[in-house]
Design a protein around this motif. Structure first.
Motif, PDB file in Angstrom:
ATOM      1  N   TYR A 118      -3.291  -1.548 -11.324  1.00  0.00           N
ATOM      2  CA  TYR A 118      -2.320  -1.544 -12.431  1.00  0.00           C
ATOM      3  C   TYR A 118      -1.626  -0.183 -12.526  1.00  0.00           C
ATOM      4  O   TYR A 118      -0.402  -0.106 -12.658  1.00  0.00           O
ATOM      5  N   ARG A 119      -2.408   0.874 -12.434  1.00  0.00           N
ATOM      6  CA  ARG A 119      -1.813   2.213 -12.570  1.00  0.00           C
ATOM      7  C   ARG A 119      -0.889   2.529 -11.389  1.00  0.00           C
ATOM      8  O   ARG A 119       0.156   3.163 -11.568  1.00  0.00           O
ATOM      9  N   ALA A 120      -1.304   2.078 -10.199  1.00  0.00           N
ATOM     10  CA  ALA A 120      -0.434   2.284  -9.035  1.00  0.00           C
ATOM     11  C   ALA A 120       0.862   1.491  -9.212  1.00  0.00           C
ATOM     12  O   ALA A 120       1.942   1.957  -8.858  1.00  0.00           O
ATOM     13  N   HIS A 121       0.738   0.306  -9.789  1.00  0.00           N
ATOM     14  CA  HIS A 121       1.926  -0.530 -10.016  1.00  0.00           C
ATOM     15  C   HIS A 121       2.865   0.137 -11.029  1.00  0.00           C
ATOM     16  O   HIS A 121       4.084   0.163 -10.824  1.00  0.00           O
ATOM     17  N   VAL A 122       2.302   0.679 -12.098  1.00  0.00           N
ATOM     18  CA  VAL A 122       3.129   1.361 -13.111  1.00  0.00           C
ATOM     19  C   VAL A 122       3.823   2.571 -12.473  1.00  0.00           C
ATOM     20  O   VAL A 122       5.010   2.818 -12.720  1.00  0.00           O
ATOM     21  N   ALA A 123       3.087   3.295 -11.627  1.00  0.00           N
ATOM     22  CA  ALA A 123       3.692   4.447 -10.935  1.00  0.00           C
ATOM     23  C   ALA A 123       4.835   3.974 -10.046  1.00  0.00           C
ATOM     24  O   ALA A 123       5.889   4.630  -9.974  1.00  0.00           O
ATOM     25  N   ALA A 124       4.646   2.829  -9.396  1.00  0.00           N
ATOM     26  CA  ALA A 124       5.705   2.277  -8.529  1.00  0.00           C
ATOM     27  C   ALA A 124       6.934   1.910  -9.365  1.00  0.00           C
ATOM     28  O   ALA A 124       8.071   2.166  -8.949  1.00  0.00           O
ATOM     29  N   LEU A 125       6.698   1.325 -10.536  1.00  0.00           N
ATOM     30  CA  LEU A 125       7.822   0.974 -11.422  1.00  0.00           C
ATOM     31  C   LEU A 125       8.577   2.237 -11.839  1.00  0.00           C
ATOM     32  O   LEU A 125       9.812   2.263 -11.865  1.00  0.00           O
ATOM     33  N   ARG A 126       7.822   3.290 -12.150  1.00  0.00           N
ATOM     34  CA  ARG A 126       8.474   4.545 -12.569  1.00  0.00           C
ATOM     35  C   ARG A 126       9.299   5.128 -11.413  1.00  0.00           C
ATOM     36  O   ARG A 126      10.380   5.672 -11.635  1.00  0.00           O
ATOM     37  N   ASP A 127       8.752   5.010 -10.206  1.00  0.00           N
ATOM     38  CA  ASP A 127       9.497   5.491  -9.029  1.00  0.00           C
ATOM     39  C   ASP A 127      10.802   4.728  -8.883  1.00  0.00           C
ATOM     40  O   ASP A 127      11.842   5.299  -8.562  1.00  0.00           O
ATOM     41  N   ILE A 128      10.727   3.414  -9.099  1.00  0.00           N
ATOM     42  CA  ILE A 128      11.927   2.580  -8.959  1.00  0.00           C
ATOM     43  C   ILE A 128      12.973   2.980 -10.002  1.00  0.00           C
ATOM     44  O   ILE A 128      14.155   3.105  -9.703  1.00  0.00           O
ATOM     45  N   VAL A 129      12.489   3.218 -11.215  1.00  0.00           N
ATOM     46  CA  VAL A 129      13.416   3.603 -12.292  1.00  0.00           C
ATOM     47  C   VAL A 129      13.997   4.996 -12.008  1.00  0.00           C
ATOM     48  O   VAL A 129      15.129   5.293 -12.372  1.00  0.00           O
ATOM     49  N   GLY A 130      13.210   5.798 -11.285  1.00  0.00           N
ATOM     50  CA  GLY A 130      13.686   7.130 -10.934  1.00  0.00           C
ATOM     51  C   GLY A 130      13.186   8.223 -11.851  1.00  0.00           C
ATOM     52  O   GLY A 130      13.807   9.265 -11.991  1.00  0.00           O
ATOM     53  N   HIS A 131      12.045   7.981 -12.480  1.00  0.00           N
ATOM     54  CA  HIS A 131      11.440   9.020 -13.337  1.00  0.00           C
ATOM     55  C   HIS A 131      10.927  10.158 -12.484  1.00  0.00           C
ATOM     56  O   HIS A 131      10.407   9.939 -11.413  1.00  0.00           O
ATOM     57  N   GLU A 162       5.029 -13.558  -5.589  1.00  0.00           N
ATOM     58  CA  GLU A 162       5.484 -13.660  -4.206  1.00  0.00           C
ATOM     59  C   GLU A 162       5.799 -12.263  -3.704  1.00  0.00           C
ATOM     60  O   GLU A 162       6.439 -11.472  -4.387  1.00  0.00           O
ATOM     61  N   PRO A 163       5.354 -11.924  -2.473  1.00  0.00           N
ATOM     62  CA  PRO A 163       5.613 -10.598  -1.962  1.00  0.00           C
ATOM     63  C   PRO A 163       7.101 -10.406  -1.669  1.00  0.00           C
ATOM     64  O   PRO A 163       7.821 -11.349  -1.393  1.00  0.00           O
ATOM     65  N   GLY A 164       7.507  -9.173  -1.726  1.00  0.00           N
ATOM     66  CA  GLY A 164       8.880  -8.864  -1.343  1.00  0.00           C
ATOM     67  C   GLY A 164       9.845  -8.898  -2.502  1.00  0.00           C
ATOM     68  O   GLY A 164      11.019  -8.576  -2.340  1.00  0.00           O
ATOM     69  N   GLY A 165       9.374  -9.264  -3.706  1.00  0.00           N
ATOM     70  CA  GLY A 165      10.277  -9.363  -4.847  1.00  0.00           C
ATOM     71  C   GLY A 165      10.336  -8.088  -5.648  1.00  0.00           C
ATOM     72  O   GLY A 165       9.995  -8.101  -6.827  1.00  0.00           O
ATOM     73  N   ARG A 166      10.714  -6.994  -5.037  1.00  0.00           N
ATOM     74  CA  ARG A 166      10.752  -5.721  -5.775  1.00  0.00           C
ATOM     75  C   ARG A 166      11.880  -5.737  -6.805  1.00  0.00           C
ATOM     76  O   ARG A 166      12.984  -6.210  -6.524  1.00  0.00           O
ATOM     77  N   PRO A 167      11.596  -5.227  -7.992  1.00  0.00           N
ATOM     78  CA  PRO A 167      12.606  -5.261  -9.056  1.00  0.00           C
ATOM     79  C   PRO A 167      13.694  -4.205  -8.868  1.00  0.00           C
ATOM     80  O   PRO A 167      13.490  -3.214  -8.164  1.00  0.00           O
ATOM     81  N   THR A 168      14.808  -4.431  -9.522  1.00  0.00           N
ATOM     82  CA  THR A 168      15.865  -3.421  -9.560  1.00  0.00           C
ATOM     83  C   THR A 168      15.433  -2.336 -10.553  1.00  0.00           C
ATOM     84  O   THR A 168      14.495  -2.562 -11.341  1.00  0.00           O
ATOM     85  N   PRO A 169      16.106  -1.186 -10.569  1.00  0.00           N
ATOM     86  CA  PRO A 169      15.748  -0.150 -11.550  1.00  0.00           C
ATOM     87  C   PRO A 169      15.826  -0.670 -12.986  1.00  0.00           C
ATOM     88  O   PRO A 169      14.985  -0.310 -13.825  1.00  0.00           O
ATOM     89  N   PRO A 201       0.815  -1.225   0.000  1.00  0.00           N
ATOM     90  CA  PRO A 201       0.000   0.000   0.000  1.00  0.00           C
ATOM     91  C   PRO A 201       0.842   1.266   0.000  1.00  0.00           C
ATOM     92  O   PRO A 201       0.377   2.316  -0.447  1.00  0.00           O
ATOM     93  N   ALA A 202       2.073   1.177   0.493  1.00  0.00           N
ATOM     94  CA  ALA A 202       2.916   2.381   0.559  1.00  0.00           C
ATOM     95  C   ALA A 202       3.414   2.795  -0.819  1.00  0.00           C
ATOM     96  O   ALA A 202       3.478   3.985  -1.129  1.00  0.00           O
ATOM     97  N   THR A 203       3.751   1.823  -1.648  1.00  0.00           N
ATOM     98  CA  THR A 203       4.349   2.156  -2.954  1.00  0.00           C
ATOM     99  C   THR A 203       3.412   1.888  -4.129  1.00  0.00           C
ATOM    100  O   THR A 203       3.601   2.441  -5.210  1.00  0.00           O
ATOM    101  N   GLY A 204       2.432   1.009  -3.936  1.00  0.00           N
ATOM    102  CA  GLY A 204       1.558   0.623  -5.052  1.00  0.00           C
ATOM    103  C   GLY A 204       2.099  -0.570  -5.807  1.00  0.00           C
ATOM    104  O   GLY A 204       1.439  -1.080  -6.713  1.00  0.00           O
ATOM    105  N   PHE A 205       3.294  -1.028  -5.440  1.00  0.00           N
ATOM    106  CA  PHE A 205       3.874  -2.187  -6.127  1.00  0.00           C
ATOM    107  C   PHE A 205       3.007  -3.416  -5.854  1.00  0.00           C
ATOM    108  O   PHE A 205       2.677  -3.713  -4.715  1.00  0.00           O
ATOM    109  N   ASP A 206       2.637  -4.118  -6.914  1.00  0.00           N
ATOM    110  CA  ASP A 206       1.717  -5.252  -6.792  1.00  0.00           C
ATOM    111  C   ASP A 206       2.356  -6.493  -7.386  1.00  0.00           C
ATOM    112  O   ASP A 206       2.562  -6.580  -8.605  1.00  0.00           O
TER     113      ASP A 206
END
Lengths: 99, 155
Positions: free
Chosen positions: A86-99, B6-13, A6-11
């Motif tokens: 899905y949109r929260a997940h995409v936003a989380a991916l963008r955050d990870i990439v650093g957009h 599986e939870p906890g598997g966050r990807p790298t950039p 819930p904090a990041t939206g990563f699903d």
């Protein structure tokens, strides 16, 4: 069933590659026919069916069956929750990439 | 192997970047579906004949024929859209289409119809509606050709 941070939206449910692509396709349409999604993803019907089942169990995707000329066609669409996830997940991916 | 999540598997950039590219490719693959040629011809034909409703005489028979015509026209439009959806296997989402792609043609169509309405009122010539609908029909056919060519290029 949810595996969403819930904090990041990563699903984690959506992040699996084929499920991410299914959600990406369904996000830009109202409904898509099962065969079209299968063709675009380049996967077998059984593989697509398995991933759609996971998304349906999560409440992210719904399917509607329609029979025409004795042929059954299955139409898929993202639910409201599915689109939001899905949109929260995409936003989380963008955050990870650093957009 | 793909997991069921599986939870906890966050990807790298790098992995997240690759996932975002997968998303773009998946969505772009839909743009490579050429719309059927007959769809635009059907729409153009329906638009071209639409002004016929203006030429019916203001009698009971004329009004009845107009109503029947409007119902038949609406049914044919519905059939054309239904056949299109079954053929391409997707129901497009209007809000996913870039705004300029929706608004620019709509402004053009509106300008054409308003212009035709003004000319019809000024000159009292109903045939102007047919010219306007003919221009609109031609634009639909041209737009169909452009969309099909674009889709084939992206396929």
């Amino acid at each position: 069933m949810t595996m969403r941070d819930p904090a990041t939206g990563f699903d984690a449910i959506i992040h699996a590659p084929n499920r991410l692509r299914i959600c990406a396709l369904l996000d830009v349409v109202e409904h898509a026919e099962f065969g079209v999604v299968q063709e675009r993803l380049g996967v077998s019907a059984s593989v697509l069916s398995k991933h759609v089942s996971v998304l349906m169990d999560a409440g992210y995707v719904e399917q509607r069956k329609a029979v025409r000329d004795t042929r059954q066609r299955v139409w898929l669409h993202l639910t409201k929750d599915g689109r939001a996830a899905y949109r929260a997940h995409v936003a989380a991916l963008r955050d990870i990439v650093g957009h | 192997m793909e997991t069921d999540g599986e939870p906890g598997g966050r990807p790298t950039p790098q992995e997240a970047g690759a996932a975002l590219r997968e998303i773009e490719q998946a969505q772009a693959s839909l743009a490579g579906t050429p719309p059927p040629w007959w769809y635009f011809l059907a729409l153009a034909a329906l638009v071209a004949i639409a002004p016929v409703v203006n030429v019916a005489p203001p009698t009971l028979l004329g009004i009845t024929l107009t109503l029947v015509g409007v119902v038949a026209w609406t049914a044919l439009l519905g059939i054309a859209i239904g056949l299109y959806v079954r053929k391409v296997g997707i129901v497009p989402r209007v809000s996913a289409v870039p705004r300029r792609v929706v608004w620019l043609p709509m402004v053009g169509v509106l300008a054409l119809l308003i212009g035709a309405a003004v000319l019809v009122n000024v000159y009292d010539q109903e045939w102007i509606w047919f010219v306007a609908s003919g221009v609109l029909a031609a634009l639909i056919v041209v737009m169909g050709g452009v969309l099909r060519r674009k889709a084939r290029k992206m396929a």
